[in-house]
Design an enzyme around this catalytic site. Structure first.
Site, mmCIF file in Angstrom:
data_model
loop_
_atom_site.group_PDB
_atom_site.id
_atom_site.type_symbol
_atom_site.label_atom_id
_atom_site.label_comp_id
_atom_site.label_asym_id
_atom_site.label_seq_id
_atom_site.Cartn_x
_atom_site.Cartn_y
_atom_site.Cartn_z
ATOM 1 N N LYS A 21 0.870 -1.184 0.000
ATOM 2 C CA LYS A 21 0.000 0.000 0.000
ATOM 3 C C LYS A 21 0.901 1.226 0.000
ATOM 4 O O LYS A 21 1.642 1.448 0.958
ATOM 5 C CB LYS A 21 -0.903 -0.017 1.235
ATOM 6 C CG LYS A 21 -1.822 1.185 1.352
ATOM 7 C CD LYS A 21 -2.747 1.005 2.557
ATOM 8 C CE LYS A 21 -3.553 2.235 2.872
ATOM 9 N NZ LYS A 21 -4.503 2.599 1.836
ATOM 10 N N THR A 24 -2.787 6.650 0.110
ATOM 11 C CA THR A 24 -4.000 6.661 0.910
ATOM 12 C C THR A 24 -4.910 7.732 0.333
ATOM 13 O O THR A 24 -4.445 8.782 -0.122
ATOM 14 C CB THR A 24 -3.709 6.907 2.405
ATOM 15 O OG1 THR A 24 -4.933 6.831 3.144
ATOM 16 C CG2 THR A 24 -3.039 8.247 2.661
ATOM 17 N N GLU A 74 -3.342 0.799 -3.565
ATOM 18 C CA GLU A 74 -4.002 0.570 -2.275
ATOM 19 C C GLU A 74 -4.006 -0.919 -1.920
ATOM 20 O O GLU A 74 -4.525 -1.306 -0.893
ATOM 21 C CB GLU A 74 -5.450 1.080 -2.320
ATOM 22 C CG GLU A 74 -5.584 2.582 -2.298
ATOM 23 C CD GLU A 74 -5.674 3.141 -0.886
ATOM 24 O OE1 GLU A 74 -5.396 2.416 0.087
ATOM 25 O OE2 GLU A 74 -6.027 4.327 -0.769
#
Length: 105
Positions: A21, A24, A74
């Site tokens: 990831k 955000t 993500e």
């Protein structure tokens, strides 16, 4: 006012620490960071620190503009990403993509 820390749900901790990831998506209230800024990262649920990140960039993006590339960053599929956004920010169209890299764990 710039954020002085950032939190993530515990379910995202492993993906962040593994490097899977790398972005955000946040609402405007949580978008106040600048390129190069270093932030401690904690869990949303218990405020437990688990790493520090450095902000690479911040880019406005609309929910309808999200692509498979965003989902991959993500570590999700696009439908999963849209579901998570709807759960966290119901009805919100304008998001901010914050790209980051891990500095320490």
């Amino acid at each position: 006012m710039l954020l002085n820390k950032i939190t993530f749900f515990e379910r995202f901790e492993h993906d962040i620490l593994s490097g899977a990831k790398t972005i955000t998506l946040r609402d405007e209230a949580e978008s106040h960071v600048i390129t190069g800024q270093i932030l401690p990262v904690s869990t949303f649920e218990t405020d437990r620190w688990f790493c520090d990140i450095q902000i690479i960039d911040v880019t406005p993006v609309k929910l309808t503009e999200l692509t498979e590339m965003h989902a991959k960053q993500e570590n999700m599929t696009l439908p999963q990403l849209r579901d998570v956004i709807a759960e966290i920010y119901p009805g919100l169209e304008q998001l901010f993509m914050i790209r980051f890299m891990i500095l320490s764990q």
